[in-house]
Design a protein around this motif. Sequence first.
Motif, PDB file in Angstrom:
ATOM      1  N   UNK A 119      46.837  47.086  45.862  1.00  3.96           N
ATOM      2  CA  UNK A 119      46.242  47.753  46.977  1.00  3.96           C
ATOM      3  C   UNK A 119      44.834  47.018  47.314  1.00  3.96           C
ATOM      4  N   UNK A 120      44.682  46.730  48.490  1.00  2.40           N
ATOM      5  CA  UNK A 120      43.421  45.800  48.704  1.00  2.40           C
ATOM      6  C   UNK A 120      42.983  46.188  50.350  1.00  2.40           C
ATOM      7  N   UNK A 121      41.773  45.701  50.399  1.00  2.00           N
ATOM      8  CA  UNK A 121      41.037  45.863  51.807  1.00  2.00           C
ATOM      9  C   UNK A 121      40.299  44.189  51.833  1.00  2.00           C
ATOM     10  N   UNK A 122      40.438  43.465  52.810  1.00  2.00           N
ATOM     11  CA  UNK A 122      40.120  41.988  52.841  1.00  2.00           C
ATOM     12  C   UNK A 122      39.529  41.791  54.099  1.00  2.00           C
ATOM     13  N   UNK A 123      38.705  41.144  54.311  1.00  2.22           N
ATOM     14  CA  UNK A 123      37.978  40.678  55.514  1.00  2.22           C
ATOM     15  C   UNK A 123      37.535  39.334  55.499  1.00  2.22           C
ATOM     16  N   UNK A 124      37.452  38.532  56.597  1.00  5.56           N
ATOM     17  CA  UNK A 124      37.106  37.043  56.646  1.00  5.56           C
ATOM     18  C   UNK A 124      36.278  37.105  58.047  1.00  5.56           C
ATOM     19  N   UNK A 125      35.044  36.761  57.930  1.00 11.57           N
ATOM     20  CA  UNK A 125      34.408  36.597  59.271  1.00 11.57           C
ATOM     21  C   UNK A 125      34.158  35.140  59.271  1.00 11.57           C
ATOM     22  N   UNK A 126      34.519  34.475  60.634  1.00  9.62           N
ATOM     23  CA  UNK A 126      34.213  33.030  60.736  1.00  9.62           C
ATOM     24  C   UNK A 126      33.578  32.947  62.155  1.00  9.62           C
ATOM     25  N   UNK A 127      32.312  32.021  62.022  1.00 12.21           N
ATOM     26  CA  UNK A 127      31.379  32.066  63.208  1.00 12.21           C
ATOM     27  C   UNK A 127      32.093  30.788  63.849  1.00 12.21           C
ATOM     28  N   UNK A 128      31.713  30.689  65.328  1.00 13.29           N
ATOM     29  CA  UNK A 128      32.185  29.508  65.745  1.00 13.29           C
ATOM     30  C   UNK A 128      32.027  28.321  65.441  1.00 13.29           C
ATOM     31  N   UNK A 129      30.912  27.816  64.580  1.00 15.51           N
ATOM     32  CA  UNK A 129      30.528  26.583  64.040  1.00 15.51           C
ATOM     33  C   UNK A 129      31.281  26.541  62.595  1.00 15.51           C
ATOM     34  N   UNK A 130      32.044  27.415  62.051  1.00 15.56           N
ATOM     35  CA  UNK A 130      32.781  27.215  60.840  1.00 15.56           C
ATOM     36  C   UNK A 130      31.998  28.139  59.811  1.00 15.56           C
ATOM     37  N   UNK A 131      30.956  28.694  59.905  1.00 13.53           N
ATOM     38  CA  UNK A 131      30.283  29.381  58.743  1.00 13.53           C
ATOM     39  C   UNK A 131      31.004  30.700  58.579  1.00 13.53           C
ATOM     40  N   UNK A 132      31.652  30.982  57.443  1.00 13.11           N
ATOM     41  CA  UNK A 132      32.154  32.174  56.928  1.00 13.11           C
ATOM     42  C   UNK A 132      31.674  32.969  55.922  1.00 13.11           C
ATOM     43  N   UNK A 133      31.983  34.325  55.859  1.00 14.07           N
ATOM     44  CA  UNK A 133      31.978  35.091  54.758  1.00 14.07           C
ATOM     45  C   UNK A 133      33.334  35.896  54.582  1.00 14.07           C
ATOM     46  N   UNK A 134      33.693  35.880  53.239  1.00 13.19           N
ATOM     47  CA  UNK A 134      35.200  36.418  52.926  1.00 13.19           C
ATOM     48  C   UNK A 134      34.800  37.516  51.751  1.00 13.19           C
ATOM     49  N   UNK A 135      35.529  38.756  51.704  1.00 13.45           N
ATOM     50  CA  UNK A 135      35.414  39.694  50.814  1.00 13.45           C
ATOM     51  C   UNK A 135      36.901  40.242  50.388  1.00 13.45           C
ATOM     52  N   UNK A 136      37.120  40.595  49.355  1.00 12.89           N
ATOM     53  CA  UNK A 136      38.264  41.049  48.770  1.00 12.89           C
ATOM     54  C   UNK A 136      37.843  42.208  47.972  1.00 12.89           C
ATOM     55  N   UNK A 137      38.287  43.409  48.016  1.00 15.89           N
ATOM     56  CA  UNK A 137      38.156  44.382  47.311  1.00 15.89           C
ATOM     57  C   UNK A 137      39.449  45.277  46.992  1.00 15.89           C
ATOM     58  N   UNK A 138      40.040  45.659  45.752  1.00 23.11           N
ATOM     59  CA  UNK A 138      41.052  45.987  45.513  1.00 23.11           C
ATOM     60  C   UNK A 138      41.664  45.561  44.117  1.00 23.11           C
ATOM     61  N   UNK A 139      43.162  45.488  44.132  1.00 23.91           N
ATOM     62  CA  UNK A 139      43.665  45.192  42.839  1.00 23.91           C
ATOM     63  C   UNK A 139      44.351  43.980  42.856  1.00 23.91           C
ATOM     64  N   UNK A 140      44.460  43.287  41.816  1.00 22.59           N
ATOM     65  CA  UNK A 140      45.211  42.159  41.536  1.00 22.59           C
ATOM     66  C   UNK A 140      46.089  42.280  40.141  1.00 22.59           C
ATOM     67  N   UNK A 141      47.263  42.023  40.305  1.00 22.34           N
ATOM     68  CA  UNK A 141      48.034  42.269  39.212  1.00 22.34           C
ATOM     69  C   UNK A 141      48.642  41.022  38.397  1.00 22.34           C
ATOM     70  N   UNK A 142      48.722  40.811  37.206  1.00 16.69           N
ATOM     71  CA  UNK A 142      49.600  39.564  36.696  1.00 16.69           C
ATOM     72  C   UNK A 142      50.882  40.000  36.908  1.00 16.69           C
ATOM     73  N   UNK A 143      51.564  39.149  37.727  1.00  9.03           N
ATOM     74  CA  UNK A 143      53.092  39.061  37.965  1.00  9.03           C
ATOM     75  C   UNK A 143      53.425  40.258  38.492  1.00  9.03           C
ATOM     76  N   UNK A 144      54.555  40.672  38.341  1.00 11.42           N
ATOM     77  CA  UNK A 144      55.241  41.918  39.237  1.00 11.42           C
ATOM     78  C   UNK A 144      55.554  42.898  38.333  1.00 11.42           C
TER      79      UNK A 144
END
Length: 231
Positions: free
Chosen positions: A25-50
């Motif tokens: 389960x997660x919420x992620x966002x990426x903001x990309x400016x016109x010149x290519x500058x970016x901010x990225x955020x991932x908040x939530x879960x990561x699992x090993x395998x399934x």
Amino acid sequence: MIAIRTMLAPLCALLLTGCLLIPGEFEAEMRIAADGAFDFAYRGQILIGDDSSDRGAVETTDNPQPGSFDTQFEEAIAAFTGGLNPNDEATIIAFAEELEARRGWNSVEYRGDGLFDVDYASSGRLDQDFLFPVMPDFILNFPMLAAVPRDDGTVRIVISALMPEPNDDDQTGPAQPETIGNGTFTLVTAAPIVSTNGTVSDGDVPGERIIRWSSDDPPDERPEAIIRLAP
């Protein structure tokens, strides 16, 4: 030929066990400016395998004997994941601590059963590929996000965290579409959108556009967008 077979054996073991980092389960966002500058955020879960039991996972014994197949199997996994053993909680906790020491990983908390709660954020410029997550010690990586700039000034953003799960040929009747992860990915950009299969809306800032993909509305194909940066 013998060398190739020797190399492929542990690789096949790794594939069978599903020892990859995948989104929960997660919420992620990426903001990309016109010149290519970016901010990225991932908040939530990561699992090993399934952790589901119907995906061909290989079971091992709790106490593998030296020289047994189970021991060789676990050694193969460790070799391809920098020492991470999904059956050994000590190596998992050490892995979480090592992740948290890396730049961008604000917090990594191990919850047990192969589940991590993570808070990740980074900023940069898309003058080269950006992948999340990147695991240098893993022979195989599963990027949940890839942003790839191209020579023509465009950037292709692929969100594998919400790609459709493979169809189960054995099931009967219509299946409810599902995605690999369970969450939402939001792309906010002031760059022109060349193409996308996401839902597009206007942003709060004039000229800004929002593209969103969600597991609540499972996509028919892997989510992606192509934007064009300013020259």
